[in-house]
Scaffold this motif. Structure first.
Motif, PDB file in Angstrom:
ATOM      1  N   ILE A 274      37.508  37.749  39.853  1.00 57.09           N
ATOM      2  CA  ILE A 274      37.361  36.347  39.432  1.00 57.09           C
ATOM      3  C   ILE A 274      38.097  36.098  38.115  1.00 57.09           C
ATOM      4  O   ILE A 274      38.803  35.091  37.950  1.00 57.09           O
ATOM      5  N   LEU A 275      37.955  37.029  37.151  1.00 57.28           N
ATOM      6  CA  LEU A 275      38.653  36.883  35.870  1.00 57.28           C
ATOM      7  C   LEU A 275      40.171  36.972  36.054  1.00 57.28           C
ATOM      8  O   LEU A 275      40.932  36.275  35.376  1.00 57.28           O
ATOM      9  N   SER A 276      40.605  37.820  36.973  1.00 55.66           N
ATOM     10  CA  SER A 276      42.047  37.926  37.261  1.00 55.66           C
ATOM     11  C   SER A 276      42.570  36.621  37.848  1.00 55.66           C
ATOM     12  O   SER A 276      43.678  36.174  37.518  1.00 55.66           O
ATOM     13  N   ALA A 277      41.768  36.005  38.724  1.00 52.63           N
ATOM     14  CA  ALA A 277      42.154  34.717  39.305  1.00 52.63           C
ATOM     15  C   ALA A 277      42.268  33.650  38.209  1.00 52.63           C
ATOM     16  O   ALA A 277      43.199  32.823  38.219  1.00 52.63           O
ATOM     17  N   ALA A 278      41.336  33.688  37.246  1.00 48.63           N
ATOM     18  CA  ALA A 278      41.402  32.752  36.117  1.00 48.63           C
ATOM     19  C   ALA A 278      42.655  33.010  35.282  1.00 48.63           C
ATOM     20  O   ALA A 278      43.319  32.071  34.821  1.00 48.63           O
ATOM     21  N   GLY A 279      43.001  34.290  35.095  1.00 48.79           N
ATOM     22  CA  GLY A 279      44.215  34.645  34.362  1.00 48.79           C
ATOM     23  C   GLY A 279      45.468  34.157  35.066  1.00 48.79           C
ATOM     24  O   GLY A 279      46.419  33.690  34.419  1.00 48.79           O
ATOM     25  N   VAL A 280      45.476  34.252  36.390  1.00 49.35           N
ATOM     26  CA  VAL A 280      46.616  33.763  37.178  1.00 49.35           C
ATOM     27  C   VAL A 280      46.760  32.255  37.011  1.00 49.35           C
ATOM     28  O   VAL A 280      47.872  31.737  36.844  1.00 49.35           O
TER      29      VAL A 280
END
Length: 745
Positions: A274-280
């Motif tokens: 989820i945090l990676s998706a936010a970073g993307v």
């Protein structure tokens, strides 16, 4: 029905592309066609049961309606504002940039004094001086808008429309108050994303020198505005220009980098995803939501969400969803070449890459990691090139075989460069001492390595296959239809390899035959220079540039044309007139393309101009009043001056061309030069009707001047063509004595 979102997304994009490039008169015809076929697909039981055709035609109808709503709400109202002086109030909604000695700004229009109902759309403006404003400042500007009334400007229009920019113009800097700063609005989250982008790019400019910082900013943010033309051309000619446009490669690296770091710190896998998706998403906003980034970002976010909920996403469906979202948000996205390249590349990787890799691994059975990497790189490159070949052939007229080598040698270092660039920023901000230089050295080594590889491959001309032949579009259309029938039919599917091989052989034969039959053709291209004379004379890939007047941006006219015809060296550079204002243009062309010989005047008004001419590294021929030379066996060129005004006279086979470069009187030039069938002129010379045998006139002037000049020759039986802001005019001379004139590239 398998892969529903892939079918809907692909159909939606194709429909928008048809509407983008089709004439407006056909819009309702296409919509009616889709409605009729949707009804038929619902009437027939088999089609209704299968659901594929009803879904396809329903998607076409929805896409058509979406495009028409956007067309009548934004495009039609702004068309009435073309070629007008306007007072516009709006918000600067993107980062300004400088290119070719001009500053460019994007405004979100809130009010137009002359058209109060036209608002809530984007507009591009340019100026020679930087505006005293910042992003998200509200400004009122006095501008003159451009009109889109020819092939070249229509291409520019489609590019702007794909970015939701429906109007463009230049600042009226001579007025009393061309710019009024009103107030600022910093409430938008996008404002902070732009500030992050600007600050990071500024840090890179401080950390690295001009050339190196431009490469880092190009690779990470896709910003190529400050990049030297040499580097851009080398990256393009070597087939790795895609790394300078933020795309799926960058998004994949960013997402995997964030995910790996979070997992390394033992953070829960679901939370990490989820945090990676936010970073993307943050990276998408910092990259200004360009179509290729949005496409890759949505696919990456779908993958990460699937990872969080323990579901594996389907690649084709993910691609379809991302394309559908982009197309729904911007109905003009069908005109975005970058999105199409990104889409076709990804489609090639998904569909073809596994099959090609399986075939290569089967043929080269090995456990060697280096060989495996080479096989995978070759498979990826082949898949991307095959799927993007039709688009590259039609749009860019070239195929870069060097891409096979350059991608294998350069792409492995891109993740390290991106990761290391972010480390440099963190170290630069956190530590007062320059610890970042340790990481910076690695970046400099990678950039120098890439520059050397690209520079070397760019010089190998046979690795660039030129496809600028008139039959290419028809050939590709027939080839795609034949391949489609072969794939669809179970009976003919086994002949796919034979069909592909046959198509390749036929293309090679056609290109070779075309080169053979056109070897003796002489082409004179009068370039679109607007009030400035520049032309290129070519025969069998040998070129002469004739340049008389202009400013620095006109370098692009000459450079782009030479690049498009696959030329990288000049034989002659003719300068009938020269002064210090033209030095930049001439110097840029000489630096990039060189010239064996230069023909220049021997007298100048200022010593500085003579010094500039002497600085050019080539053999020079100086002339006082006239100079004559012969080239390529069949071409005679005469350069002469009358009353200090330069003229040019060319004999191509049995045809004669007179070039009036800066105006003058026909009766005052030598009588032997008054016999010409073609006149190329920046204006209409006095007593032009005294030219014996004149049949065609090509004008190089601005639009208003051309209208006046055209009226003067209406009562003469003379054809006229227009090269001032209306595209190039190309004259092709055959050895048989025939010639034809065509407008456009």
């Amino acid at each position: 029905m398998k892969r529903l979102f892939a079918i809907i997304g692909f159909t939606y994009l194709i429909t928008l592309t048809i509407f983008t490039f089709a004439p407006a008169d056909w819009y309702w015809v296409f919509l009616s066609f889709f409605v009729v076929f949707e009804i038929f697909s619902l009437i027939f039981k088999n089609a209704r049961k299968d659901k594929v055709l009803p879904t396809i035609f329903l998607s076409c109808i929805v896409a058509s309606c979406g495009y028409l709503i956007n067309y009548y709400n934004f495009i039609v109202p702004t068309q009435t504002l073309y070629d007008k002086d306007l007072t516009v109030t709006g918000k600067i909604c993107e980062l300004p940039y400088k290119q070719d000695d001009k500053f460019y700004y994007i405004l979100n229009v809130e009010n137009i004094k002359e058209a109060p109902d036209s608002k809530n759309f984007k507009m591009a403006i340019s100026s020679y001086e930087a505006l005293p404003s910042d992003i998200y400042d509200n400004v009122t500007v006095s501008i003159h808008t451009y009109s889109y009334n020819n092939f070249e400007s229509n291409t520019f229009k489609q590019y702007n429309f794909s970015k939701k920019i429906y109007l463009s113009g230049y600042l009226l800097e001579y007025t009393d108050s061309p710019v009024i700063i009103n107030d600022s609005d910093h409430s938008s989250l996008y404002y902070y994303s732009l500030n992050i982008r600007r600050n990071i790019m500024s840090l890179y400019r401080r950390m690295f020198s001009g050339e190196y910082s431009s490469v880092v900013n190009g690779i990470i943010f896709g910003d190529r505005h400050n990049m030297p033309d040499r580097i851009k051309n080398n990256f393009l000619s070597s087939g790795v220009y895609h790394i300078l446009a933020v795309s799926g490669v960058h998004v994949t690296i960013i997402s995997q980098m964030i995910l790996s770091i979070l997992l390394r710190f033992r953070i829960n896998k679901r939370l990490s995803a989820i945090l990676s998706a936010a970073g993307v998403f943050l990276f998408m906003s910092v990259s200004c939501f360009t179509p290729s980034v949005v496409r890759a970002g949505i696919m990456s976010i779908i993958y990460l969400i699937g990872l969080a909920i323990h579901r594996q996403s389907d690649s084709l469906n993910s691609l379809g969803i991302s394309i559908l979202i982009i197309s729904f948000i911007n109905p003009n996205i069908g005109g975005s070449i970058s999105l199409w390249l990104s889409f076709l590349s990804t489609l090639g990787i998904i569909v073809l890459h596994p099959k090609v890799l399986f075939y290569l691994q089967k043929s080269f059975k090995t456990e060697n990691k280096v060989i495996k990497y080479i096989l995978e790189s070759v498979s990826l490159t082949v898949s991307v090139i095959l799927f993007t070949l039709p688009l590259c052939a039609v749009v860019f007229k070239k195929i870069y075989l060097s891409a096979f080598i350059s991608n294998m040698l350069i792409l492995p270092f891109i993740p390290l460069l991106i990761f290391n660039s972010f480390i440099c920023v963190i170290l630069y901000v956190l530590f007062p001492i320059p610890i970042w230089k340790l990481s910076g050295i690695v970046n400099l080594c990678i950039i120098k390595y890439m520059d050397c590889i690209c520079g070397f491959l760019a010089k190998i001309s046979f690795l660039r296959i030129f496809l600028g032949y008139h039959f290419i579009e028809l050939f590709l259309l027939i080839s795609i239809l034949v391949l489609g029938i072969t794939f669809i039919s179970d009976k003919f599917r086994k002949y796919v390899k034979i069909v592909l091989l046959s198509i390749s052989n036929i293309l090679v034969i056609l290109c070779l035959c075309s080169r053979f039959f056109e070897a003796d053709d002489v082409v004179v291209s009068v370039l679109d220079s607007s009030d400035n004379f520049s032309a290129v004379l070519s025969k069998n890939r040998k070129n002469i540039v004739i340049y008389c007047c202009g400013d620095y941006p006109k370098y692009k006219d000459i450079s782009d044309y030479l690049y498009n015809i696959n030329s990288y060296k000049l034989d002659f550079f003719i300068l009938p007139g020269f002064d210090s204002e033209h030095f930049k243009t001439v110097n840029k062309v000489m630096d990039e393309y060189g010239a064996k010989y230069m023909i220049v005047p021997d007298k100048y008004e200022f010593d500085e101009e003579a010094r500039m001419v002497n600085s050019f590294k080539c053999q020079k021929y100086l002339f006082d009043k006239s100079f004559r030379f012969s080239v390529y066996n069949d071409i005679n060129v005469f350069v002469f001056k009358v009353e200090n005004k330069p003229w040019l006279y060319m004999e191509v086979y049995d045809k004669k061309i007179l070039c009036c470069l800066e105006g003058g009187d026909i009766l005052k030039i030598p009588e032997k030069f008054r016999n010409a069938s073609i006149l190329i002129s920046s204006g209409l010379p006095n007593n032009f009707s005294d030219i014996k045998g004149i049949k065609d006139i090509i004008f190089c002037s601005n639009k208003k001047a051309y209208s006046t000049l055209k009226n003067k020759i209406n009562y003469h039986n003379i054809n006229n063509f227009y090269a001032g802001t209306s595209g190039n005019v190309k004259l092709r001379f055959k050895k048989t004595g025939m010639y034809k004139i065509a407008e456009g590239n």
